[in-house]
Write a protein that holds these residues in place. Structure first.
Motif, PDB file in Angstrom:
ATOM      1  N   MET A   1      44.932  44.469  37.148  1.00  0.00           N
ATOM      2  CA  MET A   1      44.880  45.066  38.490  1.00  0.00           C
ATOM      3  C   MET A   1      43.464  45.013  39.047  1.00  0.00           C
ATOM      4  O   MET A   1      43.261  44.735  40.238  1.00  0.00           O
ATOM      5  CB  MET A   1      45.382  46.512  38.442  1.00  0.00           C
ATOM      6  CG  MET A   1      46.859  46.656  38.162  1.00  0.00           C
ATOM      7  SD  MET A   1      47.391  48.386  38.204  1.00  0.00           S
ATOM      8  CE  MET A   1      47.831  48.628  36.487  1.00  0.00           C
ATOM      9  N   VAL A   2      42.479  45.283  38.212  1.00  0.00           N
ATOM     10  CA  VAL A   2      41.084  45.221  38.640  1.00  0.00           C
ATOM     11  C   VAL A   2      40.749  43.817  39.144  1.00  0.00           C
ATOM     12  O   VAL A   2      40.164  43.651  40.227  1.00  0.00           O
ATOM     13  CB  VAL A   2      40.147  45.626  37.479  1.00  0.00           C
ATOM     14  CG1 VAL A   2      38.701  45.235  37.787  1.00  0.00           C
ATOM     15  CG2 VAL A   2      40.237  47.122  37.209  1.00  0.00           C
ATOM     16  N   MET A   3      41.119  42.801  38.367  1.00  0.00           N
ATOM     17  CA  MET A   3      40.816  41.430  38.769  1.00  0.00           C
ATOM     18  C   MET A   3      41.591  41.030  40.027  1.00  0.00           C
ATOM     19  O   MET A   3      41.044  40.353  40.913  1.00  0.00           O
ATOM     20  CB  MET A   3      41.140  40.464  37.629  1.00  0.00           C
ATOM     21  CG  MET A   3      40.280  40.667  36.404  1.00  0.00           C
ATOM     22  SD  MET A   3      38.509  40.525  36.776  1.00  0.00           S
ATOM     23  CE  MET A   3      37.812  40.810  35.148  1.00  0.00           C
ATOM     24  N   HIS A   4      42.839  41.455  40.108  1.00  0.00           N
ATOM     25  CA  HIS A   4      43.655  41.153  41.293  1.00  0.00           C
ATOM     26  C   HIS A   4      43.011  41.736  42.552  1.00  0.00           C
ATOM     27  O   HIS A   4      42.887  41.060  43.579  1.00  0.00           O
ATOM     28  CB  HIS A   4      45.056  41.735  41.081  1.00  0.00           C
ATOM     29  CG  HIS A   4      46.075  41.240  42.051  1.00  0.00           C
ATOM     30  ND1 HIS A   4      47.414  41.169  41.752  1.00  0.00           N
ATOM     31  CD2 HIS A   4      45.972  40.799  43.332  1.00  0.00           C
ATOM     32  CE1 HIS A   4      48.075  40.703  42.799  1.00  0.00           C
ATOM     33  NE2 HIS A   4      47.220  40.481  43.773  1.00  0.00           N
ATOM     34  N   ARG A   5      42.580  42.988  42.463  1.00  0.00           N
ATOM     35  CA  ARG A   5      41.976  43.645  43.630  1.00  0.00           C
ATOM     36  C   ARG A   5      40.626  43.027  43.989  1.00  0.00           C
ATOM     37  O   ARG A   5      40.283  42.912  45.172  1.00  0.00           O
ATOM     38  CB  ARG A   5      41.846  45.141  43.371  1.00  0.00           C
ATOM     39  CG  ARG A   5      43.188  45.820  43.226  1.00  0.00           C
ATOM     40  CD  ARG A   5      43.096  47.296  42.916  1.00  0.00           C
ATOM     41  NE  ARG A   5      44.415  47.811  42.557  1.00  0.00           N
ATOM     42  CZ  ARG A   5      44.736  49.093  42.527  1.00  0.00           C
ATOM     43  NH1 ARG A   5      43.827  50.013  42.814  1.00  0.00           N
ATOM     44  NH2 ARG A   5      45.964  49.465  42.200  1.00  0.00           N
ATOM     45  N   ALA A   6      39.868  42.638  42.979  1.00  0.00           N
ATOM     46  CA  ALA A   6      38.594  41.974  43.257  1.00  0.00           C
ATOM     47  C   ALA A   6      38.834  40.666  44.008  1.00  0.00           C
ATOM     48  O   ALA A   6      38.116  40.343  44.963  1.00  0.00           O
ATOM     49  CB  ALA A   6      37.839  41.714  41.957  1.00  0.00           C
ATOM     50  N   LEU A   7      39.854  39.919  43.606  1.00  0.00           N
ATOM     51  CA  LEU A   7      40.194  38.679  44.296  1.00  0.00           C
ATOM     52  C   LEU A   7      40.651  38.949  45.725  1.00  0.00           C
ATOM     53  O   LEU A   7      40.285  38.208  46.653  1.00  0.00           O
ATOM     54  CB  LEU A   7      41.287  37.929  43.533  1.00  0.00           C
ATOM     55  CG  LEU A   7      40.864  37.254  42.233  1.00  0.00           C
ATOM     56  CD1 LEU A   7      42.093  36.704  41.504  1.00  0.00           C
ATOM     57  CD2 LEU A   7      39.873  36.127  42.503  1.00  0.00           C
ATOM     58  N   GLN A   8      41.453  39.992  45.901  1.00  0.00           N
ATOM     59  CA  GLN A   8      41.888  40.340  47.256  1.00  0.00           C
ATOM     60  C   GLN A   8      40.697  40.687  48.150  1.00  0.00           C
ATOM     61  O   GLN A   8      40.613  40.244  49.292  1.00  0.00           O
ATOM     62  CB  GLN A   8      42.865  41.509  47.193  1.00  0.00           C
ATOM     63  CG  GLN A   8      44.240  41.136  46.639  1.00  0.00           C
ATOM     64  CD  GLN A   8      45.101  42.352  46.371  1.00  0.00           C
ATOM     65  OE1 GLN A   8      44.636  43.341  45.808  1.00  0.00           O
ATOM     66  NE2 GLN A   8      46.364  42.297  46.766  1.00  0.00           N
ATOM     67  N   ASP A   9      39.790  41.485  47.613  1.00  0.00           N
ATOM     68  CA  ASP A   9      38.626  41.892  48.406  1.00  0.00           C
ATOM     69  C   ASP A   9      37.720  40.706  48.743  1.00  0.00           C
ATOM     70  O   ASP A   9      37.239  40.577  49.870  1.00  0.00           O
ATOM     71  CB  ASP A   9      37.827  42.959  47.654  1.00  0.00           C
ATOM     72  CG  ASP A   9      38.557  44.290  47.561  1.00  0.00           C
ATOM     73  OD1 ASP A   9      39.629  44.428  48.187  1.00  0.00           O
ATOM     74  OD2 ASP A   9      38.069  45.186  46.846  1.00  0.00           O
ATOM     75  N   LEU A  10      37.485  39.848  47.765  1.00  0.00           N
ATOM     76  CA  LEU A  10      36.642  38.683  48.008  1.00  0.00           C
ATOM     77  C   LEU A  10      37.298  37.724  49.004  1.00  0.00           C
ATOM     78  O   LEU A  10      36.612  37.068  49.799  1.00  0.00           O
ATOM     79  CB  LEU A  10      36.360  37.953  46.696  1.00  0.00           C
ATOM     80  CG  LEU A  10      35.417  38.672  45.724  1.00  0.00           C
ATOM     81  CD1 LEU A  10      35.477  38.015  44.347  1.00  0.00           C
ATOM     82  CD2 LEU A  10      33.994  38.684  46.252  1.00  0.00           C
ATOM     83  N   SER A  11      38.623  37.666  48.982  1.00  0.00           N
ATOM     84  CA  SER A  11      39.345  36.767  49.883  1.00  0.00           C
ATOM     85  C   SER A  11      39.282  37.220  51.335  1.00  0.00           C
ATOM     86  O   SER A  11      39.359  36.396  52.256  1.00  0.00           O
ATOM     87  CB  SER A  11      40.813  36.653  49.448  1.00  0.00           C
ATOM     88  OG  SER A  11      40.912  36.090  48.161  1.00  0.00           O
ATOM     89  N   THR A  12      39.158  38.526  51.538  1.00  0.00           N
ATOM     90  CA  THR A  12      39.086  39.035  52.913  1.00  0.00           C
ATOM     91  C   THR A  12      37.650  39.192  53.403  1.00  0.00           C
ATOM     92  O   THR A  12      37.427  39.355  54.598  1.00  0.00           O
ATOM     93  CB  THR A  12      39.809  40.388  53.020  1.00  0.00           C
ATOM     94  OG1 THR A  12      39.253  41.307  52.072  1.00  0.00           O
ATOM     95  CG2 THR A  12      41.294  40.223  52.745  1.00  0.00           C
ATOM     96  N   ALA A  13      36.687  39.137  52.482  1.00  0.00           N
ATOM     97  CA  ALA A  13      35.278  39.197  52.883  1.00  0.00           C
ATOM     98  C   ALA A  13      34.876  37.860  53.498  1.00  0.00           C
ATOM     99  O   ALA A  13      35.300  36.800  53.039  1.00  0.00           O
ATOM    100  CB  ALA A  13      34.393  39.512  51.682  1.00  0.00           C
ATOM    101  N   LYS A  14      34.054  37.915  54.497  1.00  0.00           N
ATOM    102  CA  LYS A  14      33.683  36.692  55.216  1.00  0.00           C
ATOM    103  C   LYS A  14      32.244  36.256  54.955  1.00  0.00           C
ATOM    104  O   LYS A  14      31.788  35.263  55.509  1.00  0.00           O
ATOM    105  CB  LYS A  14      33.871  36.897  56.727  1.00  0.00           C
ATOM    106  CG  LYS A  14      35.292  37.303  57.123  1.00  0.00           C
ATOM    107  CD  LYS A  14      36.319  36.262  56.701  1.00  0.00           C
ATOM    108  CE  LYS A  14      37.725  36.662  57.142  1.00  0.00           C
ATOM    109  NZ  LYS A  14      38.748  35.698  56.698  1.00  0.00           N
ATOM    110  N   ASP A  15      31.524  37.003  54.122  1.00  0.00           N
ATOM    111  CA  ASP A  15      30.130  36.646  53.891  1.00  0.00           C
ATOM    112  C   ASP A  15      30.038  35.395  53.017  1.00  0.00           C
ATOM    113  O   ASP A  15      30.937  35.119  52.210  1.00  0.00           O
ATOM    114  CB  ASP A  15      29.384  37.818  53.258  1.00  0.00           C
ATOM    115  CG  ASP A  15      29.963  38.198  51.908  1.00  0.00           C
ATOM    116  OD1 ASP A  15      29.337  37.909  50.888  1.00  0.00           O
ATOM    117  OD2 ASP A  15      31.074  38.789  51.889  1.00  0.00           O
ATOM    118  N   PRO A  16      28.968  34.633  53.127  1.00  0.00           N
ATOM    119  CA  PRO A  16      28.834  33.382  52.379  1.00  0.00           C
ATOM    120  C   PRO A  16      28.917  33.557  50.865  1.00  0.00           C
ATOM    121  O   PRO A  16      29.433  32.672  50.177  1.00  0.00           O
ATOM    122  CB  PRO A  16      27.448  32.870  52.805  1.00  0.00           C
ATOM    123  CG  PRO A  16      27.218  33.485  54.147  1.00  0.00           C
ATOM    124  CD  PRO A  16      27.868  34.832  54.089  1.00  0.00           C
TER     125      PRO A  16
END
Length: 208
Positions: free
Chosen positions: A80-95
């Motif tokens: 779950m931790v890794m899944h959420r980290a991927l979700q957050d990184l996918s919606t972040a727009k920073d380089p």
């Protein structure tokens, strides 16, 4: 690492002797699966700390070693931790977030309580496209509920076995009726099993 992720790590090292694979731990207050029945809020309470640790580590490593390739792996709460980290990184727009995902060779999610039936993952195990327990407890879990982007579908390998209390959760009534069986499936089905090894081999083959 727990035994589930450690077995996958050993398999990956065996698959790819040509690569140097350096594991990094994630720090958060994990709970045993039995805690779900006693206090669901407590079971999920430490996950966001783990998510922050993963994202902080990935960002610092990106600065320290920009050519480094990445593999994420977790079991149960760790998944779950890794899944959420991927979700957050996918919606972040920073380089930095974009670069981290570009260097992600794969992710291995074992018994992921944040599974979505129509998520963009490659699935293994007898549960098929099941739903995780996170969506049965509402705000307590703080699950994102968003699908991963299409570009990650071939890189995220998700393993879930049928009747697993955490990743193949259908209703509170069914979970209670299953009792120890669902917990037993969760505990005993992911350490070096054929489905996990197949998923791990795919991640290893994708390593650049």
């Amino acid at each position: 690492m727990g035994p589930q992720v450690y077995a996958a790590y050993q398999r990956m090292v065996s698959d790819r002797p040509d690569r140097t694979i350096a594991p990094r731990a994630v720090f958060y207050p994990a709970q045993e699966v039995q805690a779900i029945a006693l206090n669901a809020g407590a079971y999920f309470s430490g996950l966001e700390q783990g998510v922050r640790d993963v994202k902080r580590t990935l960002r610092s490593e990106a600065l320290r070693c920009p050519d480094q390739r990445l593999v994420l792996a977790g079991y149960s709460q760790g998944a779950m931790v890794m899944h959420r980290a991927l979700q957050d990184l996918s919606t972040a727009k920073d380089p930095a977030a974009v670069d981290i995902l570009a260097r992600l060779d794969g992710a291995l999610l074992l018994a992921d309580g944040d599974r979505l039936p129509k998520d963009r993952t490659t699935n293994y195990g007898t549960a098929g496209r099941s739903q995780g327990i996170s969506y049965e407890v509402g705000q307590q879990s703080r699950a994102r509920g968003t699908r991963l982007p299409k570009k990650l579908a071939n890189r995220v390998q998700s393993v879930c076995e049928q009747a697993d209390t955490v990743c193949d959760f259908h209703s509170l009534f069914q979970a209670n009726a299953a009792g120890v069986d669902g917990v037993t499936v969760h505990i005993n089905s992911y350490t070096g099993t054929p489905d996990v090894l197949r998923a791990t081999d795919v991640v290893a083959q994708r390593m650049r």
